[in-house]
Write a protein that holds these residues in place. Sequence first.
Motif, mmCIF file in Angstrom:
data_model
loop_
_atom_site.group_PDB
_atom_site.id
_atom_site.type_symbol
_atom_site.label_atom_id
_atom_site.label_comp_id
_atom_site.label_asym_id
_atom_site.label_seq_id
_atom_site.Cartn_x
_atom_site.Cartn_y
_atom_site.Cartn_z
ATOM 1 N N HIS A 61 2.012 -2.027 6.621
ATOM 2 C CA HIS A 61 2.529 -2.354 7.947
ATOM 3 C C HIS A 61 1.463 -2.241 9.024
ATOM 4 C CE1 HIS A 61 3.384 1.907 7.186
ATOM 5 N NE2 HIS A 61 3.415 2.128 8.463
ATOM 6 N N PHE A 62 0.245 -1.816 8.634
ATOM 7 C CA PHE A 62 -0.868 -1.816 9.581
ATOM 8 C C PHE A 62 -1.840 -2.961 9.307
ATOM 9 C CE2 PHE A 62 0.468 2.647 9.933
ATOM 10 C CZ PHE A 62 0.529 2.777 11.315
ATOM 11 N N ASP A 63 -1.430 -3.944 8.509
ATOM 12 C CA ASP A 63 -2.328 -5.074 8.225
ATOM 13 C C ASP A 63 -2.855 -5.667 9.532
ATOM 14 O OD1 ASP A 63 -2.173 -4.826 5.532
ATOM 15 O OD2 ASP A 63 -1.148 -6.721 5.159
ATOM 16 N N GLY A 64 -4.138 -5.898 9.559
ATOM 17 C CA GLY A 64 -4.815 -6.290 10.787
ATOM 18 C C GLY A 64 -5.601 -5.143 11.363
ATOM 19 N N ALA A 65 -5.109 -3.916 11.130
ATOM 20 C CA ALA A 65 -5.814 -2.699 11.531
ATOM 21 C C ALA A 65 -5.693 -1.670 10.406
ATOM 22 C CB ALA A 65 -5.235 -2.147 12.830
ATOM 23 N N GLU A 66 -5.562 -2.181 9.163
ATOM 24 C CA GLU A 66 -5.365 -1.289 8.015
ATOM 25 C C GLU A 66 -6.550 -0.356 7.808
ATOM 26 O OE1 GLU A 66 -7.911 -4.451 6.790
ATOM 27 O OE2 GLU A 66 -5.921 -4.597 7.734
ATOM 28 N N ASP A 67 -7.749 -0.820 8.151
ATOM 29 C CA ASP A 67 -8.929 0.032 8.019
ATOM 30 C C ASP A 67 -8.891 1.178 9.019
ATOM 31 O OD1 ASP A 67 -9.172 -1.877 10.046
ATOM 32 O OD2 ASP A 67 -11.367 -1.965 9.894
ATOM 33 N N TYR A 68 -8.522 0.867 10.266
ATOM 34 C CA TYR A 68 -8.467 1.894 11.313
ATOM 35 C C TYR A 68 -7.454 2.965 10.962
ATOM 36 C CZ TYR A 68 -8.322 3.694 16.147
ATOM 37 O OH TYR A 68 -8.387 4.492 17.273
ATOM 38 N N ASP A 69 -6.287 2.570 10.490
ATOM 39 C CA ASP A 69 -5.269 3.541 10.069
ATOM 40 C C ASP A 69 -5.808 4.435 8.954
ATOM 41 O OD1 ASP A 69 -2.519 4.651 9.657
ATOM 42 O OD2 ASP A 69 -2.685 3.536 7.777
ATOM 43 N N LEU A 70 -6.547 3.862 8.015
ATOM 44 C CA LEU A 70 -7.127 4.652 6.922
ATOM 45 C C LEU A 70 -8.143 5.655 7.458
ATOM 46 C CD1 LEU A 70 -7.486 5.183 3.862
ATOM 47 C CD2 LEU A 70 -9.289 3.445 3.905
ATOM 48 N N TYR A 71 -9.024 5.220 8.346
ATOM 49 C CA TYR A 71 -10.037 6.130 8.891
ATOM 50 C C TYR A 71 -9.379 7.320 9.588
ATOM 51 C CZ TYR A 71 -12.829 1.778 8.621
ATOM 52 O OH TYR A 71 -13.433 0.620 8.216
ATOM 53 N N LEU A 72 -8.350 7.045 10.368
ATOM 54 C CA LEU A 72 -7.697 8.116 11.119
ATOM 55 C C LEU A 72 -7.027 9.124 10.189
ATOM 56 C CD1 LEU A 72 -6.171 5.955 13.997
ATOM 57 C CD2 LEU A 72 -7.993 7.650 14.226
ATOM 58 N N ARG A 73 -6.488 8.652 9.070
ATOM 59 C CA ARG A 73 -5.873 9.588 8.124
ATOM 60 C C ARG A 73 -6.933 10.390 7.374
ATOM 61 N NH1 ARG A 73 -3.048 6.521 4.290
ATOM 62 N NH2 ARG A 73 -3.760 4.554 5.209
ATOM 63 N N LEU A 74 -8.053 9.753 7.046
ATOM 64 C CA LEU A 74 -9.130 10.481 6.372
ATOM 65 C C LEU A 74 -9.731 11.555 7.265
ATOM 66 C CD1 LEU A 74 -11.035 7.626 4.495
ATOM 67 C CD2 LEU A 74 -9.739 9.502 3.461
ATOM 68 N N LEU A 75 -9.790 11.307 8.566
ATOM 69 C CA LEU A 75 -10.359 12.285 9.490
ATOM 70 C C LEU A 75 -9.631 13.627 9.447
ATOM 71 C CD1 LEU A 75 -11.214 10.398 12.819
ATOM 72 C CD2 LEU A 75 -12.793 11.515 11.243
ATOM 73 N N GLU A 76 -8.401 13.603 8.995
ATOM 74 C CA GLU A 76 -7.629 14.846 8.915
ATOM 75 C C GLU A 76 -8.047 15.700 7.733
ATOM 76 O OE1 GLU A 76 -3.526 13.608 8.975
ATOM 77 O OE2 GLU A 76 -3.909 12.247 10.659
#
Length: 320
Positions: free
Chosen positions: A183-198
């Motif tokens: 559901h974040f397609d288009g910004a799927e990479d950004y969503d992944l980075y933010l979750r990894l930062l945790e």
Amino acid sequence: MPDAQPQENTPLVSVLIPARNAAATLGETLDSLLAQSYRDFGIVLVNDASTDDTQQVCASYIRRFPKGRLQVLSGLGNGISAALNTGLASIKSPLVARLDADDLAEPLRLERQIRMMDRNPDWLLCGTEVSVIDVDGQVIDHMECPRTSVETRKRLYEKCCLYHPTIMFRRDQVERVGGYRSHFDGAEDYDLYLRLLEHGKIGALNERLVRYRLHPGQVTANKDRPYRMVADMALLCALARMHGIAEPCFDSISLSDDIALALRAEVQEHGFSQLSPKVARHMAKRIKKANASLEKIKGLLFHTNATAGNIKEAAKVLLV
């Protein structure tokens, strides 16, 4: 944290490529991998319901790589996140490098990134800077990355500052956070980075190790920039997690119906207290551009800045 040791015959790194109707550029992309200085890698290519000659291009390259090192999978055409997750499910390598089917890896790309990940075991992901090329492959620009992992973290809580086709990540850590979210397609990479930062650090090599192709069909080429609103929602979700608040509940259907309304509703509920003034103002501008009323949001934004003494930002709100 050290990487798990790859099993026998499993390469240290696998390059993950989603391809949909990429016949015109895919051969050049695979040629750039044949030219890599580092040789112990595999390729997992997901042919995502292509209707052109993408499959034929794949077949013509299989024998040019060591036996078993180019694996071609079939995707269902359900979007980039679904295609990437299909590829990830088949990868056993401890490291995964992303590349798109119209971009090119410089010869030292894998070697440099593997070395950086080895030297920084607390990094979960490493990006690179890019040379921007046009449809004919001519360099027309370049894009930089933050110079430290600390700066990368700061910038990521403002906007996406890493380029998806350049990243290399630790497979087990991406699996740990649940892979890509459709559901974040288009910004799927950004969503992944933010979750990894945790869970750890993210950084980048300040070298141009990927040639990133610009063309009219890209999501980010859309002048109305709806992907930025999806990225805004990803950021709001990350801030909610950071402060122990439940993530906003939405899905790809509600976002595609009206991302501006979904974003507006979330901002009205939680305000702008966790956003930097500049990010909040630009978020409000995007909501307005999508023709969603934002009088309540403007009031919240003005009040938040005025109370904090950010007079300049409060004044700018009046121009939104």
